[in-house]
Design an enzyme around this catalytic site. Structure first.
Site, PDB file in Angstrom:
ATOM      1  N   ARG A 175      -4.146 -13.142 -13.689  1.00 51.40           N
ATOM      2  CA  ARG A 175      -4.149 -11.737 -14.150  1.00 51.40           C
ATOM      3  C   ARG A 175      -4.115 -11.638 -15.670  1.00 51.40           C
ATOM      4  O   ARG A 175      -4.494 -10.616 -16.233  1.00 51.40           O
ATOM      5  CB  ARG A 175      -2.947 -10.992 -13.562  1.00 51.40           C
ATOM      6  CG  ARG A 175      -3.198 -10.281 -12.268  1.00 51.40           C
ATOM      7  CD  ARG A 175      -4.158  -9.095 -12.369  1.00 51.40           C
ATOM      8  NE  ARG A 175      -3.463  -7.845 -12.674  1.00 51.40           N
ATOM      9  CZ  ARG A 175      -3.649  -7.137 -13.761  1.00 51.40           C
ATOM     10  NH1 ARG A 175      -4.494  -7.548 -14.687  1.00 51.40           N
ATOM     11  NH2 ARG A 175      -2.997  -6.004 -13.930  1.00 51.40           N
ATOM     12  N   ASP A 181      -8.671  -4.505  -2.636  1.00 51.63           N
ATOM     13  CA  ASP A 181      -7.823  -3.317  -2.648  1.00 51.63           C
ATOM     14  C   ASP A 181      -8.437  -2.271  -1.727  1.00 51.63           C
ATOM     15  O   ASP A 181      -9.664  -2.179  -1.628  1.00 51.63           O
ATOM     16  CB  ASP A 181      -7.654  -2.756  -4.063  1.00 51.63           C
ATOM     17  CG  ASP A 181      -6.459  -1.809  -4.123  1.00 51.63           C
ATOM     18  OD1 ASP A 181      -5.347  -2.275  -4.396  1.00 51.63           O
ATOM     19  OD2 ASP A 181      -6.641  -0.604  -3.845  1.00 51.63           O
ATOM     20  N   TYR A 185      -5.457   9.463  -1.740  1.00 52.54           N
ATOM     21  CA  TYR A 185      -5.781   9.091  -3.127  1.00 52.54           C
ATOM     22  C   TYR A 185      -6.896   9.975  -3.675  1.00 52.54           C
ATOM     23  O   TYR A 185      -6.862  10.394  -4.838  1.00 52.54           O
ATOM     24  CB  TYR A 185      -6.166   7.608  -3.216  1.00 52.54           C
ATOM     25  CG  TYR A 185      -4.942   6.715  -3.130  1.00 52.54           C
ATOM     26  CD1 TYR A 185      -4.087   6.579  -4.219  1.00 52.54           C
ATOM     27  CD2 TYR A 185      -4.609   6.059  -1.955  1.00 52.54           C
ATOM     28  CE1 TYR A 185      -2.945   5.797  -4.137  1.00 52.54           C
ATOM     29  CE2 TYR A 185      -3.473   5.272  -1.865  1.00 52.54           C
ATOM     30  CZ  TYR A 185      -2.640   5.146  -2.956  1.00 52.54           C
ATOM     31  OH  TYR A 185      -1.504   4.384  -2.877  1.00 52.54           O
ATOM     32  N   ARG A 193       0.822  -8.138   0.876  1.00 61.81           N
ATOM     33  CA  ARG A 193       0.886  -8.372  -0.573  1.00 61.81           C
ATOM     34  C   ARG A 193       1.378  -9.782  -0.892  1.00 61.81           C
ATOM     35  O   ARG A 193       2.086  -9.979  -1.892  1.00 61.81           O
ATOM     36  CB  ARG A 193       1.804  -7.346  -1.259  1.00 61.81           C
ATOM     37  CG  ARG A 193       1.226  -5.950  -1.320  1.00 61.81           C
ATOM     38  CD  ARG A 193       0.159  -5.869  -2.386  1.00 61.81           C
ATOM     39  NE  ARG A 193      -0.556  -4.611  -2.359  1.00 61.81           N
ATOM     40  CZ  ARG A 193      -0.263  -3.559  -3.115  1.00 61.81           C
ATOM     41  NH1 ARG A 193       0.751  -3.605  -3.932  1.00 61.81           N
ATOM     42  NH2 ARG A 193      -0.999  -2.478  -3.038  1.00 61.81           N
ATOM     43  N   ARG A 211       1.775 -10.319  -7.950  1.00 59.39           N
ATOM     44  CA  ARG A 211       2.473 -10.550  -9.212  1.00 59.39           C
ATOM     45  C   ARG A 211       3.725 -11.407  -9.110  1.00 59.39           C
ATOM     46  O   ARG A 211       4.201 -11.934 -10.098  1.00 59.39           O
ATOM     47  CB  ARG A 211       2.850  -9.199  -9.843  1.00 59.39           C
ATOM     48  CG  ARG A 211       1.677  -8.526 -10.505  1.00 59.39           C
ATOM     49  CD  ARG A 211       1.998  -7.120 -10.888  1.00 59.39           C
ATOM     50  NE  ARG A 211       2.273  -6.327  -9.693  1.00 59.39           N
ATOM     51  CZ  ARG A 211       2.504  -5.021  -9.713  1.00 59.39           C
ATOM     52  NH1 ARG A 211       2.526  -4.377 -10.848  1.00 59.39           N
ATOM     53  NH2 ARG A 211       2.718  -4.361  -8.584  1.00 59.39           N
TER      54      ARG A 211
HETATM   55  O1  CP3 Z   1      -1.988 -10.008  -0.819  1.00 59.71           O
HETATM   56  C1  CP3 Z   1      -2.470  -8.972  -0.316  1.00 59.71           C
HETATM   57  O2  CP3 Z   1      -1.812  -8.249   0.459  1.00 59.71           O
HETATM   58  C2  CP3 Z   1      -3.921  -8.633  -0.614  1.00 59.71           C
HETATM   59  C3  CP3 Z   1      -4.168  -7.763  -1.701  1.00 59.71           C
HETATM   60  C4  CP3 Z   1      -3.977  -6.260  -1.649  1.00 59.71           C
HETATM   61  C5  CP3 Z   1      -3.965  -5.482  -2.836  1.00 59.71           C
HETATM   62  N1  CP3 Z   1      -3.924  -4.173  -2.478  1.00 59.71           N
HETATM   63  C6  CP3 Z   1      -4.057  -6.002  -4.241  1.00 59.71           C
HETATM   64  C7  CP3 Z   1      -3.361  -5.232  -5.277  1.00 59.71           C
HETATM   65  C8  CP3 Z   1      -3.871  -5.383  -0.569  1.00 59.71           C
HETATM   66  C9  CP3 Z   1      -3.792  -5.685   0.921  1.00 59.71           C
HETATM   67  C10 CP3 Z   1      -3.853  -4.057  -1.114  1.00 59.71           C
HETATM   68  C11 CP3 Z   1      -3.797  -2.849  -0.274  1.00 59.71           C
HETATM   69  C12 CP3 Z   1      -3.412  -1.571  -0.893  1.00 59.71           C
HETATM   70  N2  CP3 Z   1      -3.782  -1.093  -2.110  1.00 59.71           N
HETATM   71  C13 CP3 Z   1      -2.656  -0.575  -0.243  1.00 59.71           C
HETATM   72  C14 CP3 Z   1      -2.141  -0.664   1.166  1.00 59.71           C
HETATM   73  C15 CP3 Z   1      -0.960  -1.541   1.245  1.00 59.71           C
HETATM   74  C16 CP3 Z   1       0.312  -0.932   0.792  1.00 59.71           C
HETATM   75  O3  CP3 Z   1       0.978  -1.541  -0.052  1.00 59.71           O
HETATM   76  O4  CP3 Z   1       0.672   0.138   1.318  1.00 59.71           O
HETATM   77  C17 CP3 Z   1      -2.521   0.517  -1.135  1.00 59.71           C
HETATM   78  C18 CP3 Z   1      -1.766   1.783  -0.868  1.00 59.71           C
HETATM   79  C19 CP3 Z   1      -3.250   0.193  -2.306  1.00 59.71           C
HETATM   80  C20 CP3 Z   1      -3.465   1.033  -3.510  1.00 59.71           C
HETATM   81  C21 CP3 Z   1      -2.875   0.390  -4.704  1.00 59.71           C
HETATM   82  N3  CP3 Z   1      -3.390  -0.730  -5.335  1.00 59.71           N
HETATM   83  C22 CP3 Z   1      -1.697   0.769  -5.400  1.00 59.71           C
HETATM   84  C23 CP3 Z   1      -0.819   1.932  -5.006  1.00 59.71           C
HETATM   85  C24 CP3 Z   1      -1.562  -0.128  -6.475  1.00 59.71           C
HETATM   86  C25 CP3 Z   1      -0.533  -0.089  -7.569  1.00 59.71           C
HETATM   87  C26 CP3 Z   1       0.770  -0.623  -7.097  1.00 59.71           C
HETATM   88  C27 CP3 Z   1       1.501  -1.423  -8.134  1.00 59.71           C
HETATM   89  O5  CP3 Z   1       2.420  -2.103  -7.692  1.00 59.71           O
HETATM   90  O6  CP3 Z   1       1.169  -1.363  -9.322  1.00 59.71           O
HETATM   91  C28 CP3 Z   1      -2.581  -1.081  -6.381  1.00 59.71           C
HETATM   92  C29 CP3 Z   1      -2.770  -2.228  -7.290  1.00 59.71           C
HETATM   93  C30 CP3 Z   1      -2.762  -3.573  -6.630  1.00 59.71           C
HETATM   94  N4  CP3 Z   1      -3.561  -3.926  -5.581  1.00 59.71           N
HETATM   95  C31 CP3 Z   1      -1.995  -4.699  -7.025  1.00 59.71           C
HETATM   96  C32 CP3 Z   1      -2.371  -5.757  -6.184  1.00 59.71           C
HETATM   97  C33 CP3 Z   1      -1.888  -7.182  -6.214  1.00 59.71           C
HETATM   98  C34 CP3 Z   1      -0.955  -4.754  -8.155  1.00 59.71           C
HETATM   99  C35 CP3 Z   1      -1.525  -4.629  -9.489  1.00 59.71           C
HETATM  100  C36 CP3 Z   1      -1.896  -5.823 -10.307  1.00 59.71           C
HETATM  101  O7  CP3 Z   1      -1.886  -7.011  -9.923  1.00 59.71           O
HETATM  102  O8  CP3 Z   1      -2.212  -5.513 -11.450  1.00 59.71           O
END
Ligand code: CP3
Length: 341
Positions: free
Chosen positions: A36, A71, A148, A23, A27
């Site tokens: 964003r 994602d 999910y 990540r 944000r």
């Molecule tokens: O920088 C990186 O790592 C690359 C981007 C990345 C995202 N999601 C973007 C994202 C990666 C590698 C993921 C993987 C991901 N997505 C996982 C596995 C990694 C982990 O953290 O366990 C999972 C479980 C998801 C599913 C997912 N996507 C969730 C649970 C959420 C919401 C979490 C939150 O904090 O709101 C997301 C949204 C998401 N994917 C965000 C980002 C940067 C945050 C939301 C946003 O920017 O609006």
């Protein structure tokens, strides 16, 4: 090219320990928040030029790799399970799987067609990195994706997932086969589009007992890494809460296993076996500690790695949105300096 990450994953000697953060684009960075404010998360993922811009944002922090901005849920929409990200709730699946026959409705997709924008994002990111840093591609692992699909979003106890697994073992098997097929195809397509490394995220698999993991999940994950062997690029197998699963995860043909902070680093590597590389394992909350305590925690991990070939420094799970990017940069510099060979 800065090839520290690739060398560490192949357990070759490095000038210092490579660092990247799960990540790392997100944000906590002002330049990400600026993007964003113009696009939703899914719009960023749909537009290869925006994907590439966000993917490269962490370069200024001195990290040794970029991870594609995407994602793990992206393949689910073309498979027939659309979703959205709701503020404060995380992902929400619009048509979760409820009965065994729902699995038959899931489409097997060709990622080169249905996810062509993601693959274009890989190609553009590679072009913009211009060979300076390696690019990491990724996908979600079948269990985490299934959770999910079955829970319809985030979950505390994974009750629906576990009930489905136990009550409908044949439908579960079909679900795992479909997801594994799509995930392997997607990772291979990312490699063919230019990804130098791929990581499989099994973020929630630590919810399972070792018996259920080895019975219902492990053979499918083994199959994914088996297929990836054909491409000969380094692979990382990541999960959290996996202390009791590591010995089984180690049977997959990945180059590296990711560790979270609940497992002492040296013990984790010993369990995985020194013939694999290891990634981890700083608690992301330590990035909020006073610098001397943060650096001491990083130094403990480096000491446990003992200068052995094959360590990739990372957090044990994603960077938190409240993190200060200045601290992230200071940590990268510290790890590089302290680990100089
Ligand atoms: O920088 C990186 O790592 C690359 C981007 C990345 C995202 N999601 C973007 C994202 C990666 C590698 C993921 C993987 C991901 N997505 C996982 C596995 C990694 C982990 O953290 O366990 C999972 C479980 C998801 C599913 C997912 N996507 C969730 C649970 C959420 C919401 C979490 C939150 O904090 O709101 C997301 C949204 C998401 N994917 C965000 C980002 C940067 C945050 C939301 C946003 O920017 O609006």
């Amino acid at each position: 090219m800065n090839d520290r990450l690739l060398r560490a994953l192949r357990r070759e000697p490095v000038d210092c320990t490579p660092v990247w953060f799960m990540r790392q684009a997100g944000r906590y960075m002002a330049e990400y928040r600026a993007i964003r404010s113009k696009y939703t998360l899914l719009e960023i993922c749909d537009r290869p030029e925006v994907t590439a811009e966000v993917t490269l944002q962490p370069v200024r922090l001195g990290v040794d790799a970029c991870i594609l901005f995407a994602d793990i849920l992206l393949p689910l929409a073309p498979m027939g399970c659309p979703f959205s990200f709701e503020k404060g709730e995380g992902p929400v699946l619009h048509k979760p799987i409820v009965k065994a026959s729902d699995v038959d409705e899931l489409r097997l997709i060709d990622p080169r067609e249905s996810l062509s924008h993601v693959l274009e994002g890989v190609r553009l990111s590679k072009r913009e990195l211009a060979g300076k840093l390696p690019l990491i591609g990724f996908a979600g692992a079948p269990f985490t994706l299934a959770s999910y699909l079955l829970e319809g979003g985030k979950s505390a106890h994974f009750l629906k997932t576990k009930r489905f697994m136990i009550e409908h073992p044949e439908a579960w098997e079909k679900l795992m086969v479909k997801l594994s097929t799509v995930v392997a195809d997607l990772l291979i397509a990312q490699i063919d589009a230019g990804a130098d490394v791929v990581q499989l995220f099994d973020s929630w698999v630590g919810q399972l007992s070792p018996h259920d993991y080895t019975t219902y999940v492990l053979p499918h994950v083994q199959g994914i890494f088996e297929k990836l062997q054909a491409r000969n690029v380094p692979t990382i197998h990541f999960g959290t809460g996996t202390a009791t699963l590591l010995e089984h995860m180690a049977t997959c043909k990945s180059s590296a296993v990711g560790l979270d902070w609940r497992m002492p680093f040296a013990k984790g590597w010993e369990t995985i076996g020194h013939e694999k590389a290891v990634q981890g394992n700083l608690d992301p909350c330590m990035l909020f500690a006073p610098p001397e305590k943060l650096f001491a925690a990083a130094d403990r991990i480096l000491a446990e790695a003992g200068g052995r070939n094959g360590h990739v420094f990372n957090v044990g799970h994603g960077i938190l949105p409240e993190t200060d990017p200045g601290v992230v940069k200071a940590l990268v510099d510290h790890v590089h300096e302290r680990s100089k060979r």
